[in-house]
Design an enzyme around this catalytic site. Sequence first.
Site, short mmCIF file in Angstrom:
data_model
loop_
_atom_site.label_atom_id
_atom_site.label_comp_id
_atom_site.label_asym_id
_atom_site.label_seq_id
_atom_site.Cartn_x
_atom_site.Cartn_y
_atom_site.Cartn_z
CD GLN A 179 -3.11 -0.77 0.17
OE1 GLN A 179 -3.32 0.37 -0.24
NE2 GLN A 179 -3.79 -1.82 -0.23
CB ALA A 200 2.33 -4.23 -10.89
CG HIS A 201 -3.07 -5.25 -8.19
ND1 HIS A 201 -4.32 -5.07 -7.62
CD2 HIS A 201 -2.38 -6.01 -7.33
CE1 HIS A 201 -4.37 -5.71 -6.47
NE2 HIS A 201 -3.21 -6.28 -6.26
CB CYS A 325 -7.64 -10.52 0.71
SG CYS A 325 -6.47 -9.78 -0.45
#
Length: 391
Positions: A179, A200-201, A325
């Site tokens: 983060q 990366a996302h 998640c």
Amino acid sequence: MKRVYMDNSATTPVKQEVLDTMLPYFTEHYGNASSIHSFGQEAKKTLEASRKIIADTLNTSSDTIYFTGGGSEADNWALKGVMKANAQKGKHLITSTIEHHGILHTCKALEKEGYEVTYLEVDSDGLIDLKELEQAIRPDTVMISIMYINNEIGTMQPIKEIGQIARKHKVIFHTDAVQAYGNVGIDVEALQVDLLSISAHKIYGPKGIGALYIRKGIRIQNLIEGGAQERRRRAGTENIPGIVGFAKAAELAHDNLEAHVAKLIEMRDRLAKGILEAIDYSKYNGHPTQRHPGNVNICFEFIEGEALLLSLNAKGISGSSGSACTSGSLDPSHVLMAIGLPHEIAHGSLRLSVGDFNTIEEVDYVIESLVEIVHKLRMMSPLYDKVKGGK
């Protein structure tokens, strides 16, 4: 219908510049970086150029960066690899109660194998106590793993000070910086971290690609065995399109960091202020200033988070009640419970996370919509009716 995406802590859209950089590596430059022919060598050259870009954003050398399938793999590798490679020193690991499940579930898996984990409590803002951390270190402590920025409430830990404590006691220090990367400047040398996970996302790059920084000299076992990729430490044919996209996203984030952070803070503060002033019985979670520039986490009493999210979605607004998640879980957030919130309040949580593509107009639309939705949901709550009637 108007659509507003405010779940950037879960994932971000791929920027056009990133996609444009990736596309040729699907159809033109498609070689395997392990092949010795020209196609393979072109891919190898691209791989190493991308590795250097990411290394430069962390102020480290290319040979400390290892590509992974994402942040969770990097977390698993850091903990399992270090603990198992250094078992001769001991089997003790220190972490916190508010880590991402990529860390917490890995710790539970290690405990089943005979390792011992100390879970540090946090205060009402989500910060660990540095004195408690130092007191928890034992002669058999191998590792400390504390996340840089919490994915739910946005609190930023004092990573530099933790690094100093770890180095002082000769304990290996890992931080999950998924983060933080792209939202704060990170210098692994100044922070004195030994391992660091990124993905990366979260920075407008593709999904399915991440990296683990491993300081030179750190003993670590492989997590994935097979070929000789990633200097024999992480087997599997390298995802060149993903890696190229990751590098481009990292480069854009690094070059535009100051403007990016300033824009997010302006929207974040306007969003939080507008909600808190307009809606009573609401609580802002996380540290008030020492936090992710785009994170707003608020609990609303007398309503359920699921009903809130569904109502927001009906108005085209995308948010979350915590980590993506754990979206299938009916239990309240472990992070909100750890900072001392009771079940009934933790269940009414909302995380809104702004990003580069959001606007002030969208912020105002979300505030206006939330006021209407919360009022409507509370009108159906007997608990709220009782509280209001008692005034």
